[in-house]
Write a protein that holds these residues in place. Structure first.
Motif, PDB file in Angstrom:
ATOM      1  N   PRO A  41      13.178  41.816  28.567  1.00 45.60           N
ATOM      2  CA  PRO A  41      12.479  42.511  27.469  1.00 45.60           C
ATOM      3  C   PRO A  41      12.435  41.645  26.220  1.00 45.60           C
ATOM      4  O   PRO A  41      13.409  40.998  25.859  1.00 45.60           O
ATOM      5  CB  PRO A  41      13.327  43.776  27.246  1.00 45.60           C
ATOM      6  N   GLY A  42      11.267  41.606  25.572  1.00 47.96           N
ATOM      7  CA  GLY A  42      11.114  40.843  24.346  1.00 47.96           C
ATOM      8  C   GLY A  42      11.525  41.662  23.132  1.00 47.96           C
ATOM      9  O   GLY A  42      11.921  42.828  23.241  1.00 47.96           O
ATOM     10  N   PRO A  43      11.425  41.067  21.966  1.00 47.34           N
ATOM     11  CA  PRO A  43      11.769  41.794  20.730  1.00 47.34           C
ATOM     12  C   PRO A  43      10.803  42.959  20.507  1.00 47.34           C
ATOM     13  O   PRO A  43       9.603  42.858  20.782  1.00 47.34           O
ATOM     14  CB  PRO A  43      11.619  40.725  19.637  1.00 47.34           C
ATOM     15  N   ASN A  44      11.326  44.076  20.026  1.00 51.10           N
ATOM     16  CA  ASN A  44      10.537  45.303  19.858  1.00 51.10           C
ATOM     17  C   ASN A  44       9.885  45.300  18.478  1.00 51.10           C
ATOM     18  O   ASN A  44      10.439  45.806  17.510  1.00 51.10           O
ATOM     19  CB  ASN A  44      11.436  46.531  20.030  1.00 51.10           C
ATOM     20  N   ASP A  45       8.687  44.671  18.416  1.00 50.42           N
ATOM     21  CA  ASP A  45       7.950  44.720  17.152  1.00 50.42           C
ATOM     22  C   ASP A  45       6.818  45.728  17.238  1.00 50.42           C
ATOM     23  O   ASP A  45       5.931  45.751  16.397  1.00 50.42           O
ATOM     24  CB  ASP A  45       7.387  43.342  16.793  1.00 50.42           C
ATOM     25  N   GLY A  46       6.838  46.578  18.279  1.00 46.92           N
ATOM     26  CA  GLY A  46       5.802  47.595  18.424  1.00 46.92           C
ATOM     27  C   GLY A  46       6.355  48.995  18.237  1.00 46.92           C
ATOM     28  O   GLY A  46       5.784  49.949  18.768  1.00 46.92           O
ATOM     29  N   ASP A  47       7.474  49.186  17.488  1.00 47.68           N
ATOM     30  CA  ASP A  47       8.077  50.498  17.242  1.00 47.68           C
ATOM     31  C   ASP A  47       7.115  51.325  16.398  1.00 47.68           C
ATOM     32  O   ASP A  47       6.750  50.963  15.276  1.00 47.68           O
ATOM     33  CB  ASP A  47       9.408  50.319  16.523  1.00 47.68           C
ATOM     34  N   MET A  48       6.705  52.488  16.954  1.00 46.23           N
ATOM     35  CA  MET A  48       5.709  53.304  16.274  1.00 46.23           C
ATOM     36  C   MET A  48       6.215  53.855  14.934  1.00 46.23           C
ATOM     37  O   MET A  48       5.446  54.027  13.993  1.00 46.23           O
ATOM     38  CB  MET A  48       5.270  54.457  17.185  1.00 46.23           C
ATOM     39  N   SER A  49       7.511  54.139  14.851  1.00 47.29           N
ATOM     40  CA  SER A  49       8.029  54.704  13.597  1.00 47.29           C
ATOM     41  C   SER A  49       7.943  53.714  12.446  1.00 47.29           C
ATOM     42  O   SER A  49       7.949  54.101  11.273  1.00 47.29           O
ATOM     43  CB  SER A  49       9.483  55.155  13.795  1.00 47.29           C
ATOM     44  N   ALA A  50       7.838  52.429  12.788  1.00 50.35           N
ATOM     45  CA  ALA A  50       7.788  51.419  11.728  1.00 50.35           C
ATOM     46  C   ALA A  50       6.445  51.406  11.017  1.00 50.35           C
ATOM     47  O   ALA A  50       6.325  50.830   9.923  1.00 50.35           O
ATOM     48  CB  ALA A  50       8.067  50.032  12.323  1.00 50.35           C
ATOM     49  N   ILE A  51       5.404  52.036  11.607  1.00 50.53           N
ATOM     50  CA  ILE A  51       4.098  51.992  10.947  1.00 50.53           C
ATOM     51  C   ILE A  51       4.137  52.746   9.620  1.00 50.53           C
ATOM     52  O   ILE A  51       3.448  52.380   8.660  1.00 50.53           O
ATOM     53  CB  ILE A  51       2.992  52.553  11.876  1.00 50.53           C
ATOM     54  N   LEU A 101       6.488  63.171   9.307  1.00 48.90           N
ATOM     55  CA  LEU A 101       5.872  61.987   9.922  1.00 48.90           C
ATOM     56  C   LEU A 101       6.125  61.962  11.431  1.00 48.90           C
ATOM     57  O   LEU A 101       5.245  61.578  12.216  1.00 48.90           O
ATOM     58  CB  LEU A 101       6.410  60.714   9.276  1.00 48.90           C
ATOM     59  N   ASN A 102       7.289  62.381  11.836  1.00 49.59           N
ATOM     60  CA  ASN A 102       7.616  62.403  13.260  1.00 49.59           C
ATOM     61  C   ASN A 102       6.751  63.410  14.008  1.00 49.59           C
ATOM     62  O   ASN A 102       6.379  63.177  15.162  1.00 49.59           O
ATOM     63  CB  ASN A 102       9.107  62.737  13.425  1.00 49.59           C
ATOM     64  N   ASP A 103       6.413  64.535  13.359  1.00 53.35           N
ATOM     65  CA  ASP A 103       5.539  65.525  13.992  1.00 53.35           C
ATOM     66  C   ASP A 103       4.110  64.991  14.147  1.00 53.35           C
ATOM     67  O   ASP A 103       3.402  65.331  15.101  1.00 53.35           O
ATOM     68  CB  ASP A 103       5.518  66.808  13.169  1.00 53.35           C
ATOM     69  N   ALA A 104       3.665  64.148  13.211  1.00 54.37           N
ATOM     70  CA  ALA A 104       2.291  63.619  13.261  1.00 54.37           C
ATOM     71  C   ALA A 104       2.138  62.458  14.244  1.00 54.37           C
ATOM     72  O   ALA A 104       1.034  62.176  14.720  1.00 54.37           O
ATOM     73  CB  ALA A 104       1.856  63.173  11.865  1.00 54.37           C
ATOM     74  N   LEU A 105       3.227  61.786  14.575  1.00 57.24           N
ATOM     75  CA  LEU A 105       3.142  60.546  15.369  1.00 57.24           C
ATOM     76  C   LEU A 105       2.574  60.742  16.760  1.00 57.24           C
ATOM     77  O   LEU A 105       1.723  59.944  17.199  1.00 57.24           O
ATOM     78  CB  LEU A 105       4.532  59.902  15.435  1.00 57.24           C
ATOM     79  N   PRO A 106       2.972  61.751  17.578  1.00 51.03           N
ATOM     80  CA  PRO A 106       2.424  61.880  18.937  1.00 51.03           C
ATOM     81  C   PRO A 106       0.913  62.010  18.967  1.00 51.03           C
ATOM     82  O   PRO A 106       0.234  61.375  19.778  1.00 51.03           O
ATOM     83  CB  PRO A 106       3.115  63.133  19.467  1.00 51.03           C
ATOM     84  N   ALA A 107       0.357  62.857  18.068  1.00 53.26           N
ATOM     85  CA  ALA A 107      -1.096  63.030  18.051  1.00 53.26           C
ATOM     86  C   ALA A 107      -1.793  61.735  17.658  1.00 53.26           C
ATOM     87  O   ALA A 107      -2.846  61.371  18.219  1.00 53.26           O
ATOM     88  CB  ALA A 107      -1.474  64.160  17.093  1.00 53.26           C
ATOM     89  N   MET A 108      -1.230  61.034  16.675  1.00 53.75           N
ATOM     90  CA  MET A 108      -1.820  59.759  16.261  1.00 53.75           C
ATOM     91  C   MET A 108      -1.801  58.733  17.401  1.00 53.75           C
ATOM     92  O   MET A 108      -2.786  58.017  17.631  1.00 53.75           O
ATOM     93  CB  MET A 108      -1.057  59.202  15.052  1.00 53.75           C
ATOM     94  N   THR A 109      -0.686  58.689  18.142  1.00 56.80           N
ATOM     95  CA  THR A 109      -0.566  57.723  19.229  1.00 56.80           C
ATOM     96  C   THR A 109      -1.545  58.021  20.360  1.00 56.80           C
ATOM     97  O   THR A 109      -2.184  57.116  20.906  1.00 56.80           O
ATOM     98  CB  THR A 109       0.877  57.719  19.769  1.00 56.80           C
ATOM     99  N   ASP A 110      -1.685  59.302  20.704  1.00 58.45           N
ATOM    100  CA  ASP A 110      -2.601  59.673  21.785  1.00 58.45           C
ATOM    101  C   ASP A 110      -4.048  59.370  21.422  1.00 58.45           C
ATOM    102  O   ASP A 110      -4.835  58.922  22.251  1.00 58.45           O
ATOM    103  CB  ASP A 110      -2.443  61.148  22.126  1.00 58.45           C
ATOM    104  N   ARG A 111      -4.392  59.633  20.152  1.00 64.71           N
ATOM    105  CA  ARG A 111      -5.775  59.474  19.734  1.00 64.71           C
ATOM    106  C   ARG A 111      -6.100  58.038  19.351  1.00 64.71           C
ATOM    107  O   ARG A 111      -7.237  57.594  19.406  1.00 64.71           O
ATOM    108  CB  ARG A 111      -6.047  60.404  18.549  1.00 64.71           C
ATOM    109  N   GLY A 112      -5.104  57.298  18.931  1.00 62.15           N
ATOM    110  CA  GLY A 112      -5.324  55.925  18.482  1.00 62.15           C
ATOM    111  C   GLY A 112      -5.548  55.819  16.992  1.00 62.15           C
ATOM    112  O   GLY A 112      -5.637  54.709  16.465  1.00 62.15           O
TER     113      GLY A 112
END
Length: 787
Positions: free
Chosen positions: A368-378, A408-419
């Motif tokens: 596994p490489g470094p995790n620079d794709g953590d969604m919470s970091a956006i 913000l945590n509640d909004a993240l799943p919908a944002m991720t699914d939709r893009g």
């Protein structure tokens, strides 16, 4: 003239160097050339004294004829002239001196013309000029039959001497890259040595008890027999004996008998000590002398043999080892076997290296490489851009951090699914309280897009790296298979090979033949010769089939240098009768389907059908590319599954830029056993009729170029076909959107007469249908081959 000009240039350089430095320095090339001239001068003088038939001396002329027009030829001319005048006196020697000068003059005059380079030119000229001078001298004494015979023999020997002496000097004038001697060169050197011994045979030592030539001849026979064995010893012994008998002018060939028998017996002791070989040679000669005492064998022969044995015992072992290396028999087959073993071992080592590289890279790619794709970091990055100067920064991100985090945590799943995020994804208390909510949402969407792009890039990069890694693994498998193929031994068939050679002799064909079984146990007969046209007829192929007891296929033709080469292989007991029909999509000028049919030397039949993505020119390009690559791999002997995996990886990498994919349907059939297999990459079903029943073979693999990863492999179905079975391969345009019961019914009703008619029926649209895709059908009927 080129030679004359070269001499003038060299002389001018020497004069210039003498004027400039006051001395002339002989460099290494000049010393070598001087040594060559000295050797030719000495041989010309010695060979002039080689007298045969009681008064004929052709070999000095041969040395002049073979030496050319340069300094070598001039040195040989001077030596021959001095030798003839010394050995034969002024009166008889002038005849040969005149012939030698004429031969050198012709060489000098015709050096630059093309005719001079012909191998027969100087031998013929030397014989003619020797005959012209000899005719004048010998005509005075009359032309009795013995005189005519000896004179004609002298002319023949003059021409032969020029020919063989030139070959004897070729290792120095035109050395081979490997430094070895060809059989012709070795034979020519022996002839040159034999004629020198004829001259030295007249040199008497200790009164007339010993002949220097016969002592050296006995020594040569002893060396060759002890190092070369029976055959070499007997051959050299007979040759040396004939030379000595010619020198003595005897007609009973006593030396031939003695030397030949002694060489044969000494050859029995090859590999033994020098003392054993010397004792065997001396005793053999003693037995011959005592046995033929009344036949004229001289006691002096024993003295000469004893002297030669003493010299033999004094020879250094290093010299004998060199002689053994020159006399050793060529072992081309063993050398070829060793070369094959070397190549096989290198292939195995290379395959192992690629396998190790594959395992190393595979392990590295899976970490596994470094995790620079953590969604919470956006949201952290968006806050750094928008909330830094906001009056509510401390309230949102410190005092009410838990409430902000939950929103913000509640909004993240919908944002991720939709893009991307929308205002409704966030709780109302958060969106209404935030002073810069539109800017915060825009910044969060920008960071989300960047994270998703990085994820996609890394995913595709990982796929490409894995594809390259798999290529190393497949290359390792291919090299290992090639090494295994080299390990397979070919089994000769001496009985059938002897029959074939006898048959070729009966046909008056000068040809070599080999009969053997390949790694699959199938018979092969290879024939090489200058003209094999008589073997190309059907009648002769039938005769060869009866002779070898097996049916033979049409011969494969090739070339082996200047020779013709025919390879007859065992005919397969099965054959495939095939019918093909195709129809492009309505409105298109070309079909996106492509197919191929070919058979390998091992009797393996391959049938390919590929359907490119879409239709038209682009689809045709994709399918034809897949067909071309697969055909090259399969004809090279690559296993079908390995070839398909390699093709899939290559198309996947290619399609990163150009897009496109193709289905692959491959039928492999062994025409010797009926064993077969179907390989599918996203292809339409295949239908097999055996007797009255029809079965269907499908697969679940994606088309080639779409599937990647370790499990990207074709679907494989094993078959066992028999005469009368029918296999139908179709593209998806034939079966898509329709129930295949109509196809099963058509195949069941097929009478087996015309596969092409059935293929046409399958691609024809039904009543009221249009061709909305390319349609191709390949119908294969397995039959027993007719004798």
């Amino acid at each position: 003239m080129a030679a004359k000009t070269a001499l003038k240039v060299k002389a001018a350089r020497l004069r210039e160097e003498m004027t400039r430095t006051g001395r002339v320095v002989l460099r290494a090339p000049a010393l070598v050339r001087g040594a060559e001239c000295a050797i030719r001068f000495s041989l010309g003088a010695v060979l002039a004294g080689a007298e045969i038939f009681g008064g004929y001396a052709p070999f000095g002329l041969s040395m002049v004829g073979c030496s050319g027009s340069g300094l070598d030829g001039f040195a040989a001319l001077i030596g021959a002239c001095l030798g003839y005048l010394s050995f034969r006196g002024l009166t008889e020697g002038l005849r040969y001196v005149a012939a030698a000068m004429l031969i050198f003059s012709v060489s000098f005059a015709f050096f630059d013309i093309r005719l001079y380079r012909k191998s027969w030119f100087m031998p013929l000229v030397s014989a003619l000029l020797s005959g012209a001078t000899g005719f004048v001298y010998l005509g005075k004494g009359g032309w009795a039959p013995p005189t005519v015979i000896f004179f004609a023999t002298e002319l023949l020997l003059t021409a032969a001497g020029v020919y063989f002496y030139r070959i004897a000097f070729s290792p120095w004038t035109n050395p081979r890259e490997d430094g070895g001697l060809t059989p012709r060169q070795l034979t020519s050197l022996l002839i040159l040595g034999g004629t020198v011994l004829i001259s030295l045979a007249q040199l008497q030592l200790l009164g007339e008890s010993l002949s220097a030539g016969r002592v050296l001849a006995a020594l040569a026979v002893m060396v060759c027999a002890s190092q070369g064995g029976l055959g070499v010893g007997a051959a050299v012994g007979v040759a040396a004996g004939i030379c000595m008998d010619l020198a003595a002018g005897e007609s009973v060939f006593s030396c031939t008998v003695a030397y030949g028998f002694a060489g044969l017996m000494t050859g029995v002791f090859k590999g033994q000590s020098k003392t054993a070989c010397a004792v065997a040679y001396v005793l053999s000669n003693a037995v011959t002398v005592l046995w033929a005492w009344d036949g004229g064998l001289r006691l002096s022969l024993l003295y000469e043999v004893f002297s030669a044995s003493v010299l033999f015992l004094l020879l250094p072992d290093r010299l004998l080892r060199k002689a053994a290396a020159r006399l050793s028999q060529e072992r081309g087959d063993d050398t070829g076997d060793r070369a094959a073993a070397y190549v096989r071992e290198r292939l195995r080592e290379t395959a192992g290296a690629f396998r190790e590289l594959y395992e190393t890279m595979k392990g590295a790619f899976r970490r596994p490489g470094p995790n620079d794709g953590d969604m919470s970091a956006i949201f952290d990055r968006a806050a750094d851009k928008v909330c830094r100067r906001c009056a509510l920064r401390d309230a949102c991100w410190q005092r009410d951090y838990t409430s902000t985090f939950n929103a913000l945590n509640d909004a993240l799943p919908a944002m991720t699914d939709r893009g991307r995020g929308e205002p409704g994804d966030f709780p109302q208390h958060f969106s209404t309280r935030c002073l810069h909510f539109p800017a915060f949402l825009a910044a969060a969407n920008e960071e989300l897009t960047a994270v998703l792009c990085r994820r996609q890039y890394k995913s595709r990069l990982q796929e490409n790296r894995s594809a390259v890694c798999r290529q190393y693994g497949e290359l390792s498998a291919l090299l290992g298979a090639a090494a295994a193929e080299l390990s397979a031994e070919l089994t000769p068939d001496p009985t059938r090979e002897k029959r074939l050679r006898q048959h070729l002799t009966a046909l008056a064909l000068e040809a070599e033949a080999w009969v053997y079984y390949d790694e699959a146990g199938h018979l092969r007969a290879e024939i090489e010769g200058p003209d094999l046209s008589a073997l190309r007829t059907d009648r002769e192929r039938a005769a060869l089939s009866d002779l070898l007891g097996l049916a033979l296929r049409e011969p494969e033709e090739g070339e082996a240098g200047e020779l013709e080469r025919l390879v007859f292989t065992q005919a397969e007991p099965l054959q495939a009768v095939m019918g093909v029909a195709a129809r492009q999509k309505d409105g298109e000028t070309v079909s996106g389907d492509a197919g191929a049919l070919f058979k390998t030397d091992s009797g393996m039949l391959y049938i390919l059908l590929c359907d490119g993505m879409g239709s038209g020119v682009a689809a045709s390009r994709e399918s034809k590319l897949a067909i071309r690559l697969l055909e090259r791999f399969l004809k090279a002997g690559v296993d079908p599954e390995s070839a398909l995996k390699t093709l899939n990886s290559a198309l996947a990498l290619r399609n990163e830029e150009e897009g496109g994919f193709t289905t692959v349907d491959l039928l492999r059939l062994d025409l010797f056993t009926g064993e077969g297999a179907l390989y599918k990459f996203g292809a339409a079903p295949t239908y097999i009729r055996r007797g009255g029943s029809v079965s269907r073979v499908t697969g679940c693999a994606l088309p080639a170029g779409l599937s990647t990863g370790e499990r990207a492999a074709p679907d494989v179905s094993r078959l066992q076909l028999e005469p009368g079975d029918v296999v139908v391969l179709v593209s998806d345009g034939v079966t898509d959107r329709r129930d295949d019961q109509w196809l099963r019914a058509a195949l069941s009703a097929f009478n087996g007469e015309s596969p092409k008619d059935l293929a046409r029926t399958l691609v024809s649209p039904g009543e009221g249908e249009t061709a909305d895709d390319d349609r191709t059908a390949l119908v294969v009927r397995v039959d027993r081959r007719q004798a």
